[in-house]
Design a protein around this motif. Structure first.
Motif, PDB file in Angstrom:
ATOM      1  N   ILE A 229     -57.767   4.286  25.132  1.00 38.42           N
ATOM      2  CA  ILE A 229     -58.858   4.717  24.260  1.00 38.42           C
ATOM      3  C   ILE A 229     -60.098   4.939  25.109  1.00 38.42           C
ATOM      4  O   ILE A 229     -60.492   4.069  25.890  1.00 38.42           O
ATOM      5  CB  ILE A 229     -59.144   3.671  23.163  1.00 38.42           C
ATOM      6  N   ILE A 230     -60.711   6.125  24.955  1.00 41.19           N
ATOM      7  CA  ILE A 230     -61.921   6.470  25.698  1.00 41.19           C
ATOM      8  C   ILE A 230     -63.049   6.739  24.700  1.00 41.19           C
ATOM      9  O   ILE A 230     -62.879   7.491  23.746  1.00 41.19           O
ATOM     10  CB  ILE A 230     -61.716   7.730  26.569  1.00 41.19           C
ATOM     11  N   ASN A 231     -64.205   6.122  24.945  1.00 40.95           N
ATOM     12  CA  ASN A 231     -65.361   6.357  24.070  1.00 40.95           C
ATOM     13  C   ASN A 231     -66.590   6.710  24.908  1.00 40.95           C
ATOM     14  O   ASN A 231     -67.181   5.860  25.568  1.00 40.95           O
ATOM     15  CB  ASN A 231     -65.663   5.133  23.211  1.00 40.95           C
ATOM     16  N   THR A 232     -66.949   7.999  24.883  1.00 39.67           N
ATOM     17  CA  THR A 232     -68.201   8.440  25.501  1.00 39.67           C
ATOM     18  C   THR A 232     -69.153   8.971  24.420  1.00 39.67           C
ATOM     19  O   THR A 232     -70.066   9.740  24.712  1.00 39.67           O
ATOM     20  CB  THR A 232     -67.946   9.548  26.553  1.00 39.67           C
ATOM     21  N   GLY A 233     -68.902   8.543  23.163  1.00 40.46           N
ATOM     22  CA  GLY A 233     -69.707   9.004  22.034  1.00 40.46           C
ATOM     23  C   GLY A 233     -70.765   7.998  21.641  1.00 40.46           C
ATOM     24  O   GLY A 233     -71.837   7.930  22.240  1.00 40.46           O
ATOM     25  N   ARG A 234     -70.472   7.183  20.633  1.00 39.02           N
ATOM     26  CA  ARG A 234     -71.387   6.149  20.167  1.00 39.02           C
ATOM     27  C   ARG A 234     -70.634   4.831  20.069  1.00 39.02           C
ATOM     28  O   ARG A 234     -69.457   4.788  19.688  1.00 39.02           O
ATOM     29  CB  ARG A 234     -71.976   6.529  18.797  1.00 39.02           C
ATOM     30  N   GLY A 235     -71.324   3.745  20.372  1.00 37.01           N
ATOM     31  CA  GLY A 235     -70.683   2.436  20.446  1.00 37.01           C
ATOM     32  C   GLY A 235     -70.005   2.006  19.173  1.00 37.01           C
ATOM     33  O   GLY A 235     -68.901   1.443  19.188  1.00 37.01           O
ATOM     34  N   LYS A 236     -70.649   2.261  18.027  1.00 39.21           N
ATOM     35  CA  LYS A 236     -70.119   1.769  16.760  1.00 39.21           C
ATOM     36  C   LYS A 236     -68.977   2.621  16.201  1.00 39.21           C
ATOM     37  O   LYS A 236     -68.540   2.391  15.076  1.00 39.21           O
ATOM     38  CB  LYS A 236     -71.239   1.640  15.732  1.00 39.21           C
ATOM     39  N   LEU A 237     -68.476   3.555  16.973  1.00 39.16           N
ATOM     40  CA  LEU A 237     -67.235   4.221  16.583  1.00 39.16           C
ATOM     41  C   LEU A 237     -66.058   3.262  16.726  1.00 39.16           C
ATOM     42  O   LEU A 237     -64.997   3.475  16.133  1.00 39.16           O
ATOM     43  CB  LEU A 237     -66.996   5.469  17.451  1.00 39.16           C
ATOM     44  N   ILE A 238     -66.244   2.206  17.503  1.00 42.81           N
ATOM     45  CA  ILE A 238     -65.183   1.219  17.752  1.00 42.81           C
ATOM     46  C   ILE A 238     -65.640  -0.158  17.292  1.00 42.81           C
ATOM     47  O   ILE A 238     -66.743  -0.594  17.614  1.00 42.81           O
ATOM     48  CB  ILE A 238     -64.825   1.159  19.249  1.00 42.81           C
TER      49      ILE A 238
END
Length: 332
Positions: A229-238
């Motif tokens: 899982i990669i998140n370079t968007g916003r923290g609270k997406l996860i």
């Protein structure tokens, strides 16, 4: 025009002062974030220029209006840190909607490759003269299925890059760009199908009530074993606690996080000689298969030039009573 910059770093000052040679605005740079306590610093300024960690709540908005501040200029794309409830036509809000989709897309791929091929581990090993390959086994990106949630400008660049690796793309977006999907030969699908079929999942959707914690215990259970899982968007997406559980039981094989839901306290600051009080962040950093970076995906020379030019153009438009190209209109 007088502009107050909040939460500023040395690179902000360098880039804005260089570009200001064409405008001759009066700048004041404050290291502190814009909050209830620091808003008094905005007195006698026409514009406040803020970043992702500034807290523009109802009280701050009220004081800005009292001080006759005419515009909040976000030097970023997101504006979820602004309370729009009391903002009226006397206080404009502008942002930088697309400072460099290439910067974020390229960084996203670098996180995938680093986690997959264990490059960060190899770097640390060889510095200790350890040249063993044990534990460094990766996989070919070719023929792997990448799930992209949100297909805006950044995701479109990412898809083009991943297609160059021979990856299969499945995507989810409430606004499907079927023309681009046909051009790049990828398919839109449901979230459940994306979760079930993707080897790697990358998040590129905005943070809204609908997308908050889009990655949670239930969605993780639907994913392939050992998913990345990669998140370079916003923290609270996860939901971070649910992600940790997924990492502990090996359902999640790796995670690359350039953002974190409680990042405002720590990101962009040097805590190397201080104790971090956030036990969740400390736990995440402790996982060998987690790569955390400090919200730096945007951080390229080209992006900073674009951020600076776009922001100064917005101030120029305000000064000359022109339509604001990048005005944020919040509909309740």
């Amino acid at each position: 025009m007088k502009v107050a910059f909040f939460d500023t770093k040395t690179y902000d000052k360098t880039f804005f002062e260089t570009q200001n040679e064409d405008y001759h605005y009066k700048f004041a740079f404050f290291e502190t974030r814009l909050t209830d306590h620091s808003v008094v610093l905005a007195k006698n300024f026409d514009v406040v220029c803020v970043f992702v960690r500034d807290e523009i709540n109802a009280y701050v908005v009220k004081k800005l209006l009292e001080y006759n501040v005419k515009m909040i200029a976000l030097r970023c794309a997101g504006y979820n840190n602004i309370d729009f409830t009391h903002i009226n036509n006397d206080l404009k809000v502008v942002n930088v909607p697309a400072y460099s989709p290439y910067a974020v897309a390229e960084f996203t791929v670098s996180m995938m490759l680093t986690l997959n091929r264990k490059i960060h581990k190899a770097y640390n090993r060889t510095r200790d003269m350890n040249f063993s390959l044990h534990g460094l086994l990766g996989f070919d990106m070719h023929n792997k299925t990448i799930g992209i949630i949100g297909t805006g400008k950044i995701a479109k660049v990412l898809i083009k890059i991943l297609k160059g690796y021979g990856c299969h793309i499945v995507a989810y977006d409430i606004h499907e760009d079927k023309s681009f999907a046909k051009e790049m030969d990828y398919t839109y699908t449901s979230l459940d199908h994306l979760f079930a079929t993707s080897d790697i999942i990358s998040l590129h959707c905005p943070l809204t009530k609908e997308t908050e914690y889009i990655i949670n215990q239930d969605s993780i259970l639907k994913m392939k074993d050992h998913v990345m899982i990669i998140n370079t968007g916003r923290g609270k997406l996860i939901n971070t606690l649910d992600l940790i559980e997924g990492l502990k039981n090996n359902k999640v094989g790796a995670a690359g996080l350039d953002v974190y839901e409680e990042e405002s306290e720590y990101f962009y600051e040097d805590y190397s000689e201080r104790v971090i009080q956030d036990d969740v962040l400390t736990r995440l950093i402790g996982f060998p298969n987690v790569l955390i970076t400090s919200h730096q995906a945007f951080f390229t020379n080209e992006a900073l030039i674009n951020i600076t030019q776009t922001t100064l153009t917005s101030i120029y438009e305000l000064q000359h009573n022109k339509p604001l190209t990048n005005q944020v209109i919040f509909d309740f």
